[in-house]
Design a protein around this motif. Sequence first.
Motif, PDB file in Angstrom:
ATOM      1  N   UNK A 128      -1.766   2.067  -5.422  1.00 14.69           N
ATOM      2  CA  UNK A 128      -1.194   3.292  -5.512  1.00 14.69           C
ATOM      3  C   UNK A 128      -2.095   4.634  -4.907  1.00 14.69           C
ATOM      4  N   UNK A 129      -3.600   4.303  -4.860  1.00  9.95           N
ATOM      5  CA  UNK A 129      -4.364   5.178  -4.271  1.00  9.95           C
ATOM      6  C   UNK A 129      -5.534   4.680  -3.958  1.00  9.95           C
ATOM      7  N   UNK A 130      -6.736   5.528  -3.321  1.00 16.15           N
ATOM      8  CA  UNK A 130      -7.917   4.659  -3.077  1.00 16.15           C
ATOM      9  C   UNK A 130      -8.965   5.519  -3.804  1.00 16.15           C
ATOM     10  N   UNK A 131     -10.076   4.653  -3.840  1.00 15.14           N
ATOM     11  CA  UNK A 131     -11.256   5.144  -4.206  1.00 15.14           C
ATOM     12  C   UNK A 131     -12.194   5.283  -2.903  1.00 15.14           C
ATOM     13  N   UNK A 132     -12.744   6.448  -2.835  1.00 17.49           N
ATOM     14  CA  UNK A 132     -13.713   6.855  -1.789  1.00 17.49           C
ATOM     15  C   UNK A 132     -14.698   7.695  -2.471  1.00 17.49           C
ATOM     16  N   UNK A 133     -16.024   7.076  -2.156  1.00 18.01           N
ATOM     17  CA  UNK A 133     -17.288   7.589  -2.624  1.00 18.01           C
ATOM     18  C   UNK A 133     -17.164   8.195  -4.187  1.00 18.01           C
ATOM     19  N   UNK A 134     -16.463   7.425  -4.904  1.00 19.20           N
ATOM     20  CA  UNK A 134     -16.291   7.486  -6.353  1.00 19.20           C
ATOM     21  C   UNK A 134     -14.973   8.531  -6.666  1.00 19.20           C
ATOM     22  N   UNK A 135     -14.493   9.130  -5.772  1.00 19.40           N
ATOM     23  CA  UNK A 135     -13.097   9.926  -6.075  1.00 19.40           C
ATOM     24  C   UNK A 135     -12.054   9.323  -5.739  1.00 19.40           C
ATOM     25  N   UNK A 136     -10.928   9.577  -6.459  1.00 21.67           N
ATOM     26  CA  UNK A 136      -9.486   8.894  -6.301  1.00 21.67           C
ATOM     27  C   UNK A 136      -8.869   9.718  -5.384  1.00 21.67           C
ATOM     28  N   UNK A 137      -8.288   9.196  -4.454  1.00 24.52           N
ATOM     29  CA  UNK A 137      -7.483   9.816  -3.329  1.00 24.52           C
ATOM     30  C   UNK A 137      -6.272   9.410  -3.036  1.00 24.52           C
TER      31      UNK A 137
ATOM     32  N   UNK B  64       0.743  -1.052   0.013  1.00 27.24           N
ATOM     33  CA  UNK B  64      -0.013  -0.224  -0.117  1.00 27.24           C
ATOM     34  C   UNK B  64       0.886   1.145   0.116  1.00 27.24           C
ATOM     35  N   UNK B  65       0.950   1.891  -1.147  1.00 20.85           N
ATOM     36  CA  UNK B  65       1.932   2.973  -1.264  1.00 20.85           C
ATOM     37  C   UNK B  65       1.178   4.288  -0.662  1.00 20.85           C
TER      38      UNK B  65
END
Length: 427
Positions: free
Chosen positions: A344-353, A310-311
């Motif tokens: 490389x990132x997360x998706x939270x509520x449809x947004x890239x974080x 998990x980067x």
Amino acid sequence: MPALVLLGAQWGDEGKGKATDLLGGSVDYVVRYQGGNNAGHTVVVGDQKYALHLLPSGILSPGCTPVIGNGVVVDPAVLLSELSGLAERGVDTSKLLISGNAHLITPYHTTLDKVSERFLGKRKIGTTGRGIGPAYADKINRVGIRVQDLFDESILRQKVEAALDSKNQVLAKLYNRRAIAVDQVVEELLGYADQLSGYVADTTLVLNNAIDRGQVVLFEGGQGTLLDVDHGTYPFVTSSNPTAGGACTGTGVGPTKISRVIGILKAYTTRVGAGPFPTELLDEDGEKLRTIGGERGVTTGRDRRCGWFDAVIARYATRVNGLTDFFLTKLDVLTGWERIPVCVAYEIDGKRVEELPYSQTDFHHATPIYETLPGWSEDITQAKTFDDLPKNAQKYVQALEEMSGAPISAIGVGPGRDETIQINSFL
């Protein structure tokens, strides 16, 4: 300023013991600055395997002085048992120093830890039940018992009486448990005084003087960044500060004397206990990582939850600790995968974080966004230099370095002391 901090950059169990042991022959002091016997380090020396729970890993290096700092909570029975076990195996433990200001874990702390965790049921934290949380709570509530109190029976008795006044009420009325006798606790604790007296010192003075003399001091954290009580995945955290700032408060050495902060990263991710874990694998890959990596807690004996690297977490660890270097461990465990996903990132509520969300709610709902890197099948345990690694293993390390925000200065390619590739010197 030859003072270094070495800490976990994930949820703990990253291989700090091996990293500390690797440096142990080059440093004069190795210091545990927080935690208790809820943290465990495995060190392999030749064909010998050592499981350390409370003692600093430097105790296995003959020229090194191991120190238990004031920020540690000490279970005297566990400490003496660990010292005895090492002595039976021919390890010299006579140089150990223990801060007189370190707090003690008493029998009532372990009792309260176990009954309160059971009482929480489905809401339990996943504590080890070893009394660490209650001991730290008493420290903050200013009713704790310190190592130095063992040598003044009057003060010790007063403190035990004050603590048990309220705790026995809780045990009897809330948990329906038998009250704990003051005399029994005092007698047990006094029984440790003579055995520990030769180890107790003003470690703050010792360490600052050592640094001023130009000696090398290595501060060793237990657990990991994401288990920090302030900066971790609260409330699923430990009760102290494994992050770099804890090295200062847990030893009495100021931040201006620390020159490097080294974060230990597994080439994948694990955690023990409850709490969010975005990249957790509940499939064959997760079981394969657990089996090949020997992912069982040194102290708890519990299977570790396993997932891909998990980067996002690595970048967070770089930021909150001010990391100057990474030590990447267990790269060999990934040998044999054709493709290796990396978060490389997360998706939270449809947004890239791309940064760790500060909101507990958001983190619980984070879904990993993966990039897939090519794997390798070649055995890497005999690699001595970075160039000895297969090209795809080199690319994997370089990708993790770029994503994590600090240089990878060493790589573990096997469990042994000598199975490490040193890219840049830490000293």
